[in-house]
Each structure stands twice: as structure tokens, then as C-alpha cells.
Write a protein that holds these residues in place. Sequence first.
Motif, short mmCIF file in Angstrom:
data_model
loop_
_atom_site.label_atom_id
_atom_site.label_comp_id
_atom_site.label_asym_id
_atom_site.label_seq_id
_atom_site.Cartn_x
_atom_site.Cartn_y
_atom_site.Cartn_z
N ARG A 166 46.48 40.45 56.83
CA ARG A 166 45.13 39.90 56.83
C ARG A 166 45.05 38.75 55.85
O ARG A 166 45.91 38.60 54.99
CB ARG A 166 44.09 40.97 56.49
CG ARG A 166 44.18 41.52 55.06
CD ARG A 166 42.88 42.21 54.69
NE ARG A 166 42.94 42.95 53.44
CZ ARG A 166 42.75 42.43 52.22
NH1 ARG A 166 42.56 41.12 52.08
NH2 ARG A 166 42.79 43.19 51.14
N ASP A 167 44.00 37.95 55.99
CA ASP A 167 43.70 36.93 54.99
C ASP A 167 42.81 37.57 53.91
O ASP A 167 42.61 38.78 53.90
CB ASP A 167 43.02 35.74 55.67
CG ASP A 167 44.00 34.98 56.57
OD1 ASP A 167 45.14 34.73 56.14
OD2 ASP A 167 43.62 34.66 57.71
N LEU A 168 42.26 36.74 53.04
CA LEU A 168 41.40 37.29 52.00
C LEU A 168 40.21 37.99 52.61
O LEU A 168 39.69 37.61 53.66
CB LEU A 168 40.92 36.17 51.06
CG LEU A 168 42.01 35.46 50.23
CD1 LEU A 168 41.37 34.45 49.28
CD2 LEU A 168 42.85 36.46 49.45
N SER A 169 39.76 39.05 51.94
CA SER A 169 38.56 39.76 52.37
C SER A 169 37.40 38.77 52.45
O SER A 169 37.33 37.86 51.61
CB SER A 169 38.25 40.88 51.37
OG SER A 169 37.10 41.56 51.76
N GLY A 173 42.06 41.48 59.34
CA GLY A 173 43.24 41.40 60.21
C GLY A 173 42.91 41.93 61.60
O GLY A 173 42.00 42.74 61.78
N ASN A 192 43.03 48.92 50.84
CA ASN A 192 42.83 47.47 50.81
C ASN A 192 43.25 46.82 52.12
O ASN A 192 42.79 45.73 52.44
CB ASN A 192 43.63 46.85 49.65
CG ASN A 192 42.95 47.04 48.30
OD1 ASN A 192 42.02 46.31 47.97
ND2 ASN A 192 43.36 48.03 47.54
N MET B 1 48.05 33.47 64.57
CA MET B 1 47.23 33.52 63.36
C MET B 1 48.12 33.78 62.15
O MET B 1 49.06 34.55 62.21
CB MET B 1 46.20 34.63 63.46
CG MET B 1 46.76 35.96 63.82
SD MET B 1 45.58 37.28 63.58
CE MET B 1 45.70 37.52 61.84
N ALA B 3 48.46 35.37 58.67
CA ALA B 3 47.81 36.36 57.83
C ALA B 3 48.82 36.87 56.82
O ALA B 3 49.98 37.06 57.13
CB ALA B 3 47.30 37.52 58.67
N LEU B 4 48.37 37.06 55.63
CA LEU B 4 49.27 37.40 54.54
C LEU B 4 48.93 38.74 53.96
O LEU B 4 47.81 39.20 54.03
CB LEU B 4 49.12 36.36 53.42
CG LEU B 4 49.31 34.91 53.83
CD1 LEU B 4 49.15 34.02 52.62
CD2 LEU B 4 50.67 34.73 54.46
N ILE B 5 49.91 39.35 53.37
CA ILE B 5 49.60 40.41 52.43
C ILE B 5 50.24 40.01 51.12
O ILE B 5 51.15 39.21 51.09
CB ILE B 5 50.02 41.80 52.92
CG1 ILE B 5 51.53 41.92 52.97
CG2 ILE B 5 49.40 42.12 54.25
CD1 ILE B 5 51.96 43.37 53.08
N ASP B 268 42.80 37.95 43.97
CA ASP B 268 41.83 37.63 45.02
C ASP B 268 42.00 38.51 46.26
O ASP B 268 41.04 38.81 46.96
CB ASP B 268 42.00 36.17 45.46
CG ASP B 268 41.46 35.21 44.42
OD1 ASP B 268 40.73 35.67 43.51
OD2 ASP B 268 41.76 34.01 44.52
N PHE B 269 43.24 38.89 46.52
CA PHE B 269 43.51 39.62 47.75
C PHE B 269 42.90 41.02 47.76
O PHE B 269 42.55 41.57 48.80
CB PHE B 269 45.02 39.72 47.95
CG PHE B 269 45.39 40.29 49.28
CD1 PHE B 269 45.49 39.47 50.39
CD2 PHE B 269 45.62 41.64 49.44
CE1 PHE B 269 45.82 39.98 51.63
CE2 PHE B 269 45.95 42.17 50.67
CZ PHE B 269 46.05 41.33 51.77
N ILE B 271 40.57 44.34 47.25
CA ILE B 271 39.19 44.76 47.37
C ILE B 271 38.92 45.85 46.34
O ILE B 271 37.92 45.82 45.63
CB ILE B 271 38.92 45.31 48.78
CG1 ILE B 271 39.27 44.26 49.83
CG2 ILE B 271 37.45 45.75 48.91
CD1 ILE B 271 39.38 44.83 51.23
N ARG B 272 39.84 46.81 46.28
CA ARG B 272 39.65 47.92 45.36
C ARG B 272 40.92 48.16 44.56
O ARG B 272 41.97 48.47 45.13
CB ARG B 272 39.33 49.19 46.16
CG ARG B 272 37.90 49.21 46.62
CD ARG B 272 37.56 50.51 47.26
NE ARG B 272 38.18 50.59 48.57
CZ ARG B 272 37.68 51.29 49.58
NH1 ARG B 272 36.57 51.98 49.42
NH2 ARG B 272 38.30 51.32 50.74
#
Lengths: 291, 291
Positions: A166-169, A173, A192, B1, B3-5, B268-269, B271-272
Motif C-alpha cells: 500500500r501507499d501511505l495511509s 492497498g 498497519n 499501481m 505500492a510500497l511497504i 509516515d508509513f 498507523i499504529r
Amino acid sequence: MRALIPLASIALLGAAPPAKFVTPTDIVASAPASAWRVIPPEYLLIIDFKSGARAVIQLAPEFAPVHVANIRKLARAGWWDGAAIYRVQDNYVVQWGHNDDRPLPPGIVAKPPAEYDRPLTGLPLRPFPWRDSYAPRTGYALGWPVAVDRNRANLTHCYGMVGVGRDLSPDTGTGGELYAVIGQAPRHLDRNIAIVGRVIAGIDTMSSLPRGTEALGFYKERASDVPIKSGRLAADMAPAERPAFEAMDTASPAFAAYLHARANRRDDFFIRPAGGVDLCNAPVPVRPVKR
Amino acid sequence: MRALIPLASIALLGAAPPAKFVTPTDIVASAPASAWRVIPPEYLLIIDFKSGARAVIQLAPEFAPVHVANIRKLARAGWWDGAAIYRVQDNYVVQWGHNDDRPLPPGIVAKPPAEYDRPLTGLPLRPFPWRDSYAPRTGYALGWPVAVDRNRANLTHCYGMVGVGRDLSPDTGTGGELYAVIGQAPRHLDRNIAIVGRVIAGIDTMSSLPRGTEALGFYKERASDVPIKSGRLAADMAPAERPAFEAMDTASPAFAAYLHARANRRDDFFIRPAGGVDLCNAPVPVRPVKR
């Protein structure tokens, strides 16, 4: 001098060696048919590489239904035909898909919900009795390793588990880019990123690839990418060609015995059993179905 | 697309990326010189492969003095010149040496003591505050991750750690055959096999090798073996040729900050943040010494 150290992963596909004590491998080999559950073909994503190698992924719609619905649609739209592995980061992940901005096929949910924190209510949980660095409680539910916090269950980033790039929240994804864990469990990613399944065959094909030299393990040259021939659901393959697998029922007595043996290794090689085991060091046994 | 982790392992050799929050990588990059300890050249075993690749192992005589003395003597006797990697087991270990019954060079202790369970007395311990599945307590001592039980400290089988191949107990191995962990930490081996060091450079060369197809990951054909050109101590190399590394002092404030950031990822990536981390997911930062 010839000196050995013992087998850590159970020999999922082999016969048990002779041993004085009951080993995890013995337990798996002698578990009754009632301890096994055939994985339905709709739950198997078959990735065939152009090299001829194959990886098989068991999907987890029980935990990530929207992402898994996307993945099934992507497979049926031929999304992975001509895709590639383009990122291999040591002790972390292998990632594959299309490393560009191409549009998704029709019918794909572009912004799925964040699929973690499934309510524990109604979920049969086999508690894992040993301590965990990341969650107050862990266990197994519906055949999957889970971490539990405040009555919410999450799949855990163990070796071989498959998550959604996924990209940044707030991006969550789509399932178009996937990764598999090939190192020490990156459990800080739990809650996450959505986990959508696990590699049940062929992880060694992925884990032994050359590491990418760019940031995050991306391959520098497109010529280094590992081309994928196709990604199909077993359900869409001719019955005679379908691979078939069964997983140990994590609610079965055999699985309880297996966990106990994993935590208390008494094979000839061992001097002192640990008396505990990490959740990610007790993988759910999976094997091909005998035809 | 696309998309990164995110990056899990800190970029030991690279610069910190821009970030809003202080990341583990930031802390390593900005740690003062006082937080680093140069690893003495007598503690570095340099394995050069015939392919041109190199692996560097930091030895741990503080925990396994007799085995490490053997390893130094073996290096000086040319034991690894012409040796090979002959075993690669997925999600477990890579093993190298001479997979035969050749005699050891003179002066090698054939039956070293079982070098684990070092008394904690006198050992400066930085306690690791998060829970562990295998031991009542864990921490860092003298730059190494340790598990502690009843006032005895043991090195832990984390990714990259190097142990001594042995036969069934009472054999304790000599150091002539070594292995490195390339998967989920096989902590059940702690207190069963002596650990003698860790790979601090080049683990990706080992971890990306093809997996062996025989039992325990042994290569079937000798032609599959990965030949080693030489195994030398840095101390025995000309000063201009010596690789030099420094490790973060695990007693330093910078290391404490690093641990906290590893357990509470706020890049930044994320969330928690997890609020915890596994001992084997907080590797001690090591980097080449700038000349």
C-alpha cells in the motif's frame, strides 16, 4: 568433520525420522485424517513463474474479505500474467505485481477498508500459552495465527505470510501488489497492513532470490525482475491440474500436541527444551493432498 | 499501481531518509561518536568466497572463549581455504566448513566446554523491557542480545547469528563447521548450541543461496557447494586491506533511543506503533568505519 544442527522447520512433505521422543514431525506424520482440513480450491492462488517454479498461496477471506475478493477478480482478469517480482529485501519481504501506474481491471474495489481488527466475538480461538512481544494475547483461529488485543484479532506477519502493498495511509492497498515475509517476523506491520494469506508451497523460490540493491530492496534494473507467467485460482484450473493442499485443524488435539512438542523439543539433538516457542515458530502444518 | 511497504531493517549502511518523526534510522545516523565502539580486528573473521563475495563475522569471545580461540587458530591454519557452504535450509540456517571427516589442525580443542549459561555476575546488562516467548528476561550485554534465566546469560539465535555445528551431545562442536541463521529466529537452539558471533556484512550473500534439496537442506551434489576462497582474521590482513566496523554501544543513550523507536514506529508509513518489539527485531546497529 561432519557436524549437524537439527531440523527446525518440520518436514512438511516428508516422513518422520526415527526418534526416541515424539517430535513435531512425528505428530504431523501420525495425525489422524480428522485433524486435517482440505483447503478449498477457491482459496488457493497459484503463481507460476516463467522459470517453471511455482508458489501457492492460501487466501484468508475470513480476515480480509474485500482484499481477497479483489485478488480473486485480479486473478480472473489475468492481472499477474506478465507481472514480476521487483523487490527482494533481505530479512524482510519479497514483493510482486506491476511496479507501475497501470489501471486496475474493472470491478476492483479501489479503496478497501483497513482489514484488520476483526472482532473476536464468534471466532473460535485456541489460545497460545506463551508470551509475545507485540500483543497481550495470541492464538490460532480458523487455521491462522492471530494476535489479540481488546477482543480484536489480527493475522500476524510470520514467515511466509502474504500482505498487501500500500501507499501511505489512508491508502489500504488493493491486492494488486503483494508481498511475502522472508525473514524475522516484522510484527510491527501487524494492524498497519492487511494480511491476505500465506505461501504454503514455494516460499524457497522467493526467499532465495538475489536481494535488490536499491532502497527498500527494489531491483535496480528491470532485467533483474523475476517474471511471472500467470496467477490463477486453483478453482479455475482443470481438476486434474489443480494442486490440492490440506492444513492441520488448529482446533484439533493433534495441533495442541504439535504446539506442545514445538515448545519442548526433546529430539535426540536437544539438551534442554525451551519450554516456550514464538507464535511465528510454530507454523500451521500444511501438506499436499494425496490423490 | 506502485505500492510500497516500509523498510524494516534499519539501513545500516545508508543515510536516513527524511521523516516527520524520529525513526530508528535517524537515531543511528545521528548518534554521536561516543555511542560507537570499533570492533577490534582480532574479533573479525573475513570469509571470502570464490565468487568474489565476502561475509564478515564479528566473534564473541566474551561468551564462547574456547570456541572462538579454536576459530582463530583454524583461520590461521587455513582451515576455511577451500571449504564451502554445503547446506542451506530455508527459514533456518546456512552452514559451511568441510563436510567430511578430515582431521583438525594441531592445537584445536577437540571437546570444548558447552559455552552457554555465562554467569550474569559482572556482566553489564541493559534490560530489554518487552516480553519474550523463550526466556523470563532478555537484554543486551557487551553489545550482544542475550536471554537471561536464573542469573545466567546466553546469546540468542537471532537472524545472522553464527553458531557451531555439532553432533549429538555430549559433542559440543569445535568451530570447524559454522552456521548462520537466515530465517525466523530458531531460539529453541539457545542453550543447546554455542553461539560464537554474528554476520555483520554479507548475510545477503548467504541468505539468497539456493536451498538444498536433501534432508536438513544439504546440497545433493557437491557441484552445488559454494566454494570459499579463504577465512582470515582481519588482524592478520595488511592494515590497508582490513575491513573495519564499529557497533553501537548497547549501554549508550543512543541505543536506548533506538530500541524505543524500534518498538514505537511512527514513520509516515505507520498507523499504529506496536508498543513492543521482539529481541531479534532490534539488531544492534553495525557500520563500516569511515577512513
